[in-house]
Design a protein around this motif. Structure first.
Motif, PDB file in Angstrom:
ATOM      1  N   PHE A   8      -3.481  -0.059   1.040  1.00 52.70           N
ATOM      2  CA  PHE A   8      -3.094  -1.273   0.327  1.00 52.70           C
ATOM      3  C   PHE A   8      -2.858  -1.010  -1.147  1.00 52.70           C
ATOM      4  N   THR A   9      -3.305   0.145  -1.634  1.00 54.67           N
ATOM      5  CA  THR A   9      -2.945   0.556  -3.003  1.00 54.67           C
ATOM      6  C   THR A   9      -1.493   1.005  -3.057  1.00 54.67           C
ATOM      7  N   ARG A  10      -1.046   1.627  -1.995  1.00 58.18           N
ATOM      8  CA  ARG A  10       0.335   2.130  -1.924  1.00 58.18           C
ATOM      9  C   ARG A  10       1.313   1.044  -1.490  1.00 58.18           C
ATOM     10  N   TYR A  11       0.863   0.164  -0.635  1.00 63.67           N
ATOM     11  CA  TYR A  11       1.713  -0.906  -0.114  1.00 63.67           C
ATOM     12  C   TYR A  11       1.097  -2.250  -0.486  1.00 63.67           C
ATOM     13  N   GLY A  12       1.933  -3.174  -0.920  1.00 66.27           N
ATOM     14  CA  GLY A  12       1.445  -4.523  -1.252  1.00 66.27           C
ATOM     15  C   GLY A  12       1.369  -5.399  -0.033  1.00 66.27           C
ATOM     16  N   CYS A  13       0.908  -4.826   1.085  1.00 67.28           N
ATOM     17  CA  CYS A  13       0.955  -5.522   2.374  1.00 67.28           C
ATOM     18  C   CYS A  13      -0.211  -6.480   2.563  1.00 67.28           C
ATOM     19  N   GLY A  14      -1.157  -6.481   1.639  1.00 70.78           N
ATOM     20  CA  GLY A  14      -2.280  -7.384   1.802  1.00 70.78           C
ATOM     21  C   GLY A  14      -3.316  -7.186   0.717  1.00 70.78           C
ATOM     22  N   ARG A  15      -4.478  -7.773   0.943  1.00 71.82           N
ATOM     23  CA  ARG A  15      -5.591  -7.687  -0.011  1.00 71.82           C
ATOM     24  C   ARG A  15      -6.860  -7.321   0.746  1.00 71.82           C
ATOM     25  N   ILE A  16      -7.749  -6.612   0.067  1.00 74.35           N
ATOM     26  CA  ILE A  16      -9.024  -6.256   0.658  1.00 74.35           C
ATOM     27  C   ILE A  16     -10.136  -7.000  -0.064  1.00 74.35           C
ATOM     28  N   TYR A  17     -11.227  -7.250   0.657  1.00 73.15           N
ATOM     29  CA  TYR A  17     -12.354  -7.976   0.086  1.00 73.15           C
ATOM     30  C   TYR A  17     -13.645  -7.193   0.286  1.00 73.15           C
ATOM     31  N   GLU A  18     -14.513  -7.282  -0.698  1.00 70.20           N
ATOM     32  CA  GLU A  18     -15.857  -6.711  -0.622  1.00 70.20           C
ATOM     33  C   GLU A  18     -16.866  -7.760  -0.157  1.00 70.20           C
ATOM     34  N   GLN A  19     -16.654  -9.008  -0.559  1.00 68.70           N
ATOM     35  CA  GLN A  19     -17.558 -10.109  -0.231  1.00 68.70           C
ATOM     36  C   GLN A  19     -16.774 -11.220   0.461  1.00 68.70           C
ATOM     37  N   ALA A  20     -17.406 -11.879   1.413  1.00 68.31           N
ATOM     38  CA  ALA A  20     -16.736 -12.954   2.144  1.00 68.31           C
ATOM     39  C   ALA A  20     -16.274 -14.070   1.224  1.00 68.31           C
ATOM     40  N   CYS A  21     -16.994 -14.302   0.134  1.00 74.13           N
ATOM     41  CA  CYS A  21     -16.653 -15.390  -0.772  1.00 74.13           C
ATOM     42  C   CYS A  21     -15.347 -15.153  -1.516  1.00 74.13           C
ATOM     43  N   GLU A  22     -14.803 -13.927  -1.446  1.00 76.45           N
ATOM     44  CA  GLU A  22     -13.539 -13.620  -2.122  1.00 76.45           C
ATOM     45  C   GLU A  22     -12.325 -14.035  -1.306  1.00 76.45           C
ATOM     46  N   THR A  23     -12.489 -14.257  -0.025  1.00 77.17           N
ATOM     47  CA  THR A  23     -11.342 -14.357   0.870  1.00 77.17           C
ATOM     48  C   THR A  23     -10.456 -15.561   0.599  1.00 77.17           C
ATOM     49  N   GLY A  24     -11.037 -16.705   0.257  1.00 77.29           N
ATOM     50  CA  GLY A  24     -10.228 -17.887  -0.031  1.00 77.29           C
ATOM     51  C   GLY A  24      -9.310 -17.654  -1.216  1.00 77.29           C
ATOM     52  N   ARG A  25      -9.849 -17.057  -2.261  1.00 77.73           N
ATOM     53  CA  ARG A  25      -9.035 -16.771  -3.455  1.00 77.73           C
ATOM     54  C   ARG A  25      -7.933 -15.769  -3.123  1.00 77.73           C
ATOM     55  N   LEU A  26      -8.241 -14.750  -2.333  1.00 80.01           N
ATOM     56  CA  LEU A  26      -7.247 -13.733  -2.003  1.00 80.01           C
ATOM     57  C   LEU A  26      -6.120 -14.306  -1.149  1.00 80.01           C
ATOM     58  N   LEU A  27      -6.454 -15.201  -0.232  1.00 78.12           N
ATOM     59  CA  LEU A  27      -5.403 -15.851   0.553  1.00 78.12           C
ATOM     60  C   LEU A  27      -4.474 -16.667  -0.342  1.00 78.12           C
ATOM     61  N   THR A  28      -5.049 -17.392  -1.280  1.00 82.25           N
ATOM     62  CA  THR A  28      -4.237 -18.194  -2.201  1.00 82.25           C
ATOM     63  C   THR A  28      -3.327 -17.308  -3.029  1.00 82.25           C
ATOM     64  N   GLU A  29      -3.839 -16.184  -3.510  1.00 85.61           N
ATOM     65  CA  GLU A  29      -3.024 -15.277  -4.317  1.00 85.61           C
ATOM     66  C   GLU A  29      -1.882 -14.685  -3.505  1.00 85.61           C
ATOM     67  N   MET A  30      -2.157 -14.289  -2.255  1.00 85.31           N
ATOM     68  CA  MET A  30      -1.084 -13.747  -1.417  1.00 85.31           C
ATOM     69  C   MET A  30      -0.044 -14.810  -1.096  1.00 85.31           C
ATOM     70  N   ASP A  31      -0.490 -16.035  -0.895  1.00 85.80           N
ATOM     71  CA  ASP A  31       0.437 -17.098  -0.536  1.00 85.80           C
ATOM     72  C   ASP A  31       1.406 -17.405  -1.675  1.00 85.80           C
ATOM     73  N   ARG A  32       0.975 -17.203  -2.903  1.00 84.11           N
ATOM     74  CA  ARG A  32       1.843 -17.464  -4.059  1.00 84.11           C
ATOM     75  C   ARG A  32       3.039 -16.510  -4.102  1.00 84.11           C
ATOM     76  N   ASP A  33       2.839 -15.286  -3.568  1.00 87.23           N
ATOM     77  CA  ASP A  33       3.923 -14.293  -3.562  1.00 87.23           C
ATOM     78  C   ASP A  33       4.136 -13.822  -2.126  1.00 87.23           C
ATOM     79  N   TYR A  34       4.283 -14.810  -1.239  1.00 93.39           N
ATOM     80  CA  TYR A  34       4.271 -14.514   0.192  1.00 93.39           C
ATOM     81  C   TYR A  34       5.416 -13.581   0.596  1.00 93.39           C
ATOM     82  N   ALA A  35       6.618 -13.827   0.110  1.00 93.39           N
ATOM     83  CA  ALA A  35       7.771 -13.027   0.529  1.00 93.39           C
ATOM     84  C   ALA A  35       7.566 -11.554   0.195  1.00 93.39           C
ATOM     85  N   PHE A  36       7.023 -11.276  -0.979  1.00 93.87           N
ATOM     86  CA  PHE A  36       6.771  -9.889  -1.371  1.00 93.87           C
ATOM     87  C   PHE A  36       5.772  -9.232  -0.428  1.00 93.87           C
ATOM     88  N   HIS A  37       4.657  -9.881  -0.175  1.00 94.49           N
ATOM     89  CA  HIS A  37       3.626  -9.285   0.687  1.00 94.49           C
ATOM     90  C   HIS A  37       4.122  -9.125   2.121  1.00 94.49           C
TER      91      HIS A  37
END
Length: 392
Positions: free
Chosen positions: A329-358
């Motif tokens: 995922f460092t090489r490809y912008g295909c998604g986001r990784i999380y260390e803590q479950a509480c991060e997942t909502g924010r990461l989904l929102t961030e990916m959704d903002r640039d959905y076409a790119f991801h």
């Protein structure tokens, strides 16, 4: 017809493994019959395109005319109880293939008298330092069988190194084939929305497979509580989960952020299932429950079939911080990784903002890293060369 090969698998539903489906198709295209021997002793002639086929009560299993593409050969399917292993392996087979340690152990025993070329398909790796006394006989049987293995399929270079270390198999006899579906035409689909009545304003995050501890199930309740209202986790399971799991997940559905989709679907429908989601969820985490769920999960690499489907369909992927995802995922912008479950909502929102790119990056991830076609062709070439050498 060049001949037949026998695949011995410890899994009841081999059609859910992309590599097994791909291999059956590839060998059928090269005019081999592929018989799959399952854990209950039943044998079936593989039907890689999901067609119903013809049930034959007696007589040999002969191929029908192939489809116009020449790739997805239609094969007669026969189910029967196999009671004579010696005759099984001596009846026209050119090779016997074992899937994972248990399948390899069985294939090795069946091959005692026939002495066919023995091939290993590895999707789950045993690690010595994790094994219990009850599991060590399986490791010993795997290593004994590996001394006779002439060709091995594994998913990526990292897993090949680990497999060689744990089994003694020579690296030069391994072919790398990511466990992902072959490229297939995709069309716009509303399969999950139609099946579950999901409105257009909800964003579907798909988890394909059975919920389990190695999928971080114990974290899902807290995780879902962080998700904005528009995101919905859909769990698609090929079979029922049992009353206890159904009750647990039923409580999670009360949050309005989780829905269940039960039941197997034909292989030709799988692209519609995956492509009807907006995001893919890969929440792998190592647990001590079983030898398959520890280091084997930590080093899952390219053996995740669900991640292969997500990438093929261009789904941005929300994944746990395993080494393979941190690296890719460092090489490809295909998604986001999380260390803590509480991060997942924010990461989904961030990916959704640039959905076409991801989404485009997810497809690039498939094209450049997960497309199994080159490796599959190389594996079949090596297998044919091995069989030609044995016949000479």
């Amino acid at each position: 017809m060049k001949g037949a090969v026998c695949i011995v698998t410890p899994y009841a539903r081999p059609e859910v493994n992309p590599t097994l489906v791909n291999l059956a198709e590839a060998l059928a295209a090269r005019f081999y019959r592929v018989d799959i021997l399952g854990p209950d002793g039943d044998m079936r002639v593989s039907l890689p395109d999901g067609l119903t086929g013809i049930v034959a009560e007696h007589g040999p299993c002969n191929p029908m005319a192939p489809s116009p593409s020449g790739l997805r050969g239609r094969l007669v399917r026969r189910l029967r109880r196999t009671r004579r292993p010696r005759q099984l392996c001596a009846s026209g087979y050119k090779a016997i293939i074992g899937v994972d340690p248990r399948g390899l152990e069985m294939a090795h025993r069946l091959n005692t008298h026939a002495r066919l070329p023995l091939v290993y398909l590895s999707f789950e790796i045993m690690f010595d330092d994790e094994l219990t006394p009850a599991e060590r006989p399986l490791r010993a049987a795997e290593r004994a069988a590996c001394r006779d293995v002439q060709l091995t399929l594994v998913q990526d270079a990292g897993r090949a190194i680990l497999l060689a270390e744990q089994t003694g198999l020579p690296r030069e006899d391994m072919v790398l084939v990511p466990n992902a579906p072959l490229r297939t035409p995709l069309r716009e689909t509303r399969w999950l929305r139609s099946r579950l009545g999901i409105p257009d304003e909800r964003r579907i995050v798909l988890y394909a497979g059975s919920p389990s501890s190695w999928a971080g199930l114990h974290l899902w309740q807290d995780m879902l509580a962080t998700w904005p209202e528009e995101f919905l986790l859909v769990v698609h399971c090929r079979s029922g989960l049992g009353p206890r799991m159904d009750a647990h997940l039923g409580r999670l559905t009360e949050s309005g952020r989780l829905l269940l989709s039960h039941g197997p679907v034909p292989p030709e429908v799988l692209p519609q299932v995956f492509a009807s989601a907006d995001f893919g969820f890969a929440p792998y985490m190592a647990t001590p429950d079983d030898w398959t769920s520890g280091k084997n999960i930590t080093h899952i690499g390219f053996s995740s079939g669900k991640v292969g489907w997500y990438a093929l369909c261009g789904l941005p992927i929300l994944a746990s911080a395993l080494p393979v995802f941190s690296r890719e995922f460092t090489r490809y912008g295909c998604g986001r990784i999380y260390e803590q479950a509480c991060e997942t909502g924010r990461l989904l929102t961030e990916m959704d903002r640039d959905y076409a790119f991801h989404s485009q990056e997810s497809q690039r991830f498939y094209d450049e890293r997960l497309d199994p076609a080159p490796g599959l062709a190389a594996f079949c070439d090596r297998l044919e060369a091995l069989l030609a050498q044995e016949a000479a």
